[in-house]
Design an enzyme around this catalytic site. Structure first.
Site, PDB file in Angstrom:
ATOM      1  N   GLU A   1       0.815  -1.212   0.000  1.00  0.00           N
ATOM      2  CA  GLU A   1       0.000   0.000   0.000  1.00  0.00           C
ATOM      3  C   GLU A   1       0.855   1.271   0.000  1.00  0.00           C
ATOM      4  O   GLU A   1       0.370   2.341   0.357  1.00  0.00           O
ATOM      5  CB  GLU A   1      -0.962   0.019   1.201  1.00  0.00           C
ATOM      6  CG  GLU A   1      -1.641  -1.300   1.522  1.00  0.00           C
ATOM      7  CD  GLU A   1      -2.536  -1.830   0.413  1.00  0.00           C
ATOM      8  OE1 GLU A   1      -2.704  -1.129  -0.595  1.00  0.00           O
ATOM      9  OE2 GLU A   1      -3.060  -2.947   0.557  1.00  0.00           O
TER      10      GLU A   1
ATOM     11  N   ASP B   1      -1.370  -0.501  -9.938  1.00  0.00           N
ATOM     12  CA  ASP B   1      -1.648  -1.918  -9.733  1.00  0.00           C
ATOM     13  C   ASP B   1      -1.678  -2.593 -11.096  1.00  0.00           C
ATOM     14  O   ASP B   1      -2.403  -2.157 -11.998  1.00  0.00           O
ATOM     15  CB  ASP B   1      -3.005  -2.113  -9.063  1.00  0.00           C
ATOM     16  CG  ASP B   1      -3.004  -1.721  -7.599  1.00  0.00           C
ATOM     17  OD1 ASP B   1      -1.968  -1.915  -6.943  1.00  0.00           O
ATOM     18  OD2 ASP B   1      -4.037  -1.221  -7.117  1.00  0.00           O
TER      19      ASP B   1
END
Length: 567
Positions: free
Chosen positions: A190, A386
């Site tokens: 993250e 991502d």
């Protein structure tokens, strides 16, 4: 003289889902990612190499994902998954032909051919070994693969240094097992970072480690990792945006602990920091480089208002055929009304992909040229995404990546570059301090610690302390059964620490599934350690352990002594 460099950074991750459900949550996550993202990406990268390009990208393959993609269990199930997709598409061809729906039949034919190509690539081009295919690209000098924490644990909130160290060390060792060398860089889960300060947990727990705790950079340096990434606001020093800390006092308390010391250690009186350079963080006499996400290029893809994936001709992700589950519609309009979606036309996307690829490449060129003209220094744009956004969510995204890499490669004054190559040749010597934060909504810890997930953290802290205590107690044991049990407990601890569980609960994407998975790993962990502490090594205990080992089998090399951390 180059005016600047473009560093495409892809974060590739699927949580551990082996033998933990299939659909709508579970193993199908792996199958979808393989067929829609990873194999298409490999096809694009290998295609660029065959055309004479060097598609320099930095790609993170998380350790827990690598373990799953190397598992023969998934290999066999994936082939059946693709075979079924081909079967469904061919059935749709017949169904739409009978109904006279030529446009839909055309898309079904497209899917049948597309999945057949994926199947051929997997079996013939990549020898049913996606990780090996990525390794070959790295060995050839075309890409750089970096690591991550073992199971994507949310490092800033882990309660003990031994837990952070274990996540990173197991991640590093997994990388070396499959890629034959130590990784040079890491993707922090993250993009979440915590500096050194006098820390206490956001929830009251007698098991969490209180007091002066080192920054995350200490653990990176101990594992010889040279660089990591943060979000834009973390490098620039701004306080996280959003109202979450005002709504949730526990987070406000945590931020105030940090802020009190940060204002003394690093008052923001230094010259303006920029994401167009890398910087150094120091721990004792050693350093680690930090890159930050470029905001302008990120918005061009992520933005719901003007991001490329929202183009009217691109495939609509959210609407699926009620018979086959295949997606036959295009975005059509920004209203989001699924009833208004028109049929997908694959040929219409070709020019849009080219246009968007050139638009992005020109944006990169403009941004880097402007920076160079202002500072007379070649900068770097680190564009962080991502991986699964491309192909899976944005079906045309993988082809877009190919266009971007090709267009930038053809520019004379801008070049593609990997993270390590930039550090070796252009890294800034400036040493800085950076604040706590993540790339999650609000820029802080809210997504992983909030009213819905607060209950998880005391459980995590107790498990971490219990594992550390037993690792110290049995550090010199030669009892093979105790070692086997403690090794499996270490796996379960890593798995229960995964940031995916609180993320899925907060976002409501799969809340009940995530709660069940978390509790399941906690139960396995505690049951096994109860056996150890109760000296229970009978047939019942061994049978239970064997069953758990079969379900949760990553990190075959793991040694529980990784939790015997030297503070």
């Amino acid at each position: 003289m180059k005016k600047g460099f473009f560093n495409l950074v892809l974060h590739t991750h699927i949580p551990y889902c082996r033998k933990a459900g299939v659909w709508p949550f579970g193993e199908e996550w792996i199958h979808e990612a393989l067929s829609e993202t990873y194999i298409p990406l490999l096809n694009v990268l290998y295609g660029l190499v065959e055309e004479g390009y060097n598609p320099y990208i930095t790609i993170n393959l998380t350790p827990i994902l690598v373990e799953q993609l190397k598992d023969s269990y998934f290999n066999e199930k994936f082939k059946k998954y693709v075979e079924n997709k081909i079967y469904l598409a061919e059935k749709d061809i017949i169904r739409f032909d009978k109904k006279g729906k030529k446009e839909y039949k055309h898309v079904a034919e497209f899917y049948a051919n597309w999945y057949k190509d994926i199947y051929r690539s997997y079996k013939e081009k990549f020898n049913e070994d996606v990780i090996g295919a990525f390794k070959k690209l790295q060995d050839g000098g075309y890409i750089e693969i970096i690591t991550c924490a073992a199971t994507h644990g949310y490092l800033p909130l882990l309660g003990r240094d031994s837990a952070i160290s274990a996540q990173i060390e197991v991640g590093r060792r997994t990388y070396k097992k499959y890629f034959g060398s130590n990784p040079k860089g890491i993707w922090l889960p993250e993009c979440a970072y915590r500096p050194s300060y006098n820390w206490s947990p956001p929830v009251d727990s007698p098991y969490a480690q209180k007091g002066e705790r080192p920054g995350i950079e200490k653990f990176l340096i101990e594992n010889n990792l040279n660089f990591f990434f943060v979000d834009t606001h973390v490098l620039e020093g701004g306080e996280p945006k959003g109202v979450y800390m005002d709504r949730f006092p526990a987070l406000r308390k945590l931020w105030e602990q940090f802020a009190e010391e940060y204002k003394d250690k690093a008052p923001l009186k230094i010259k303006k920091r920029t994401t167009y350079l890398s910087y150094l963080l120091q721990y004792k006499e050693d350093f680690v480089n930090v890159f930050a996400r470029n905001k302008e290029t990120g918005l061009q893809v992520w933005s719901g208002d003007w991001g490329y994936p929202g183009d009217f001709w691109y495939r609509e992700f959210h609407k699926k055929d009620e018979v086959s589950g295949l997606q036959y519609w295009r975005v059509t309009d920004p209203s989001g009304d699924l009833a208004k979606k028109e049929v997908y036309v694959p040929e219409k996307t070709i020019e849009r992909i080219k246009e968007h690829g050139m638009h992005f490449a020109n944006l990169v060129h403009t941004l880097l040229t402007n920076f160079y003209e202002e500072y007379n220094v070649p900068g770097i744009i680190s564009s962080l995404y991502d991986t699964e956004l491309f192909g899976h969510w944005w079906f045309e995204g993988i082809s877009w990546i190919g266009e971007v890499l090709k267009n930038i490669s053809n520019m004379e004054d801008i070049s593609l570059i990997t993270s390590s190559s930039y550090i070796e040749n252009y890294s800034s010597p400036e040493v800085i301090s950076i604040p706590e934060g993540s790339w999650g909504e609000g820029g802080y810890h809210f997504v992983w610690f909030n009213e819905k997930t607060e209950w998880m953290w005391p459980i995590i802290y107790r498990a971490e302390k219990r594992m550390e205590d037993l690792a110290r107690r049995y550090v010199d044991t030669s009892d093979l059964m105790i070692e086997r049990m403690l090794n499996q407990a270490a796996r379960e601890l890593l798995l229960l620490e995964s940031s995916d569980w609180p993320f899925l609960i907060t976002t409501m994407q799969a809340a009940e599934y995530a709660k069940k998975r978390f509790k399941n790993h906690v139960d396995k962990f505690n049951t096994i350690l109860d056996f150890v502490e109760g000296n229970k090594f009978d047939e019942e205990a061994i049978a239970y352990l064997t069953e758990v080992e079969d379900e949760d089998n990553p990190f075959s090399f793991i040694d529980f002594r990784v939790y015997n951390y030297n503070y």
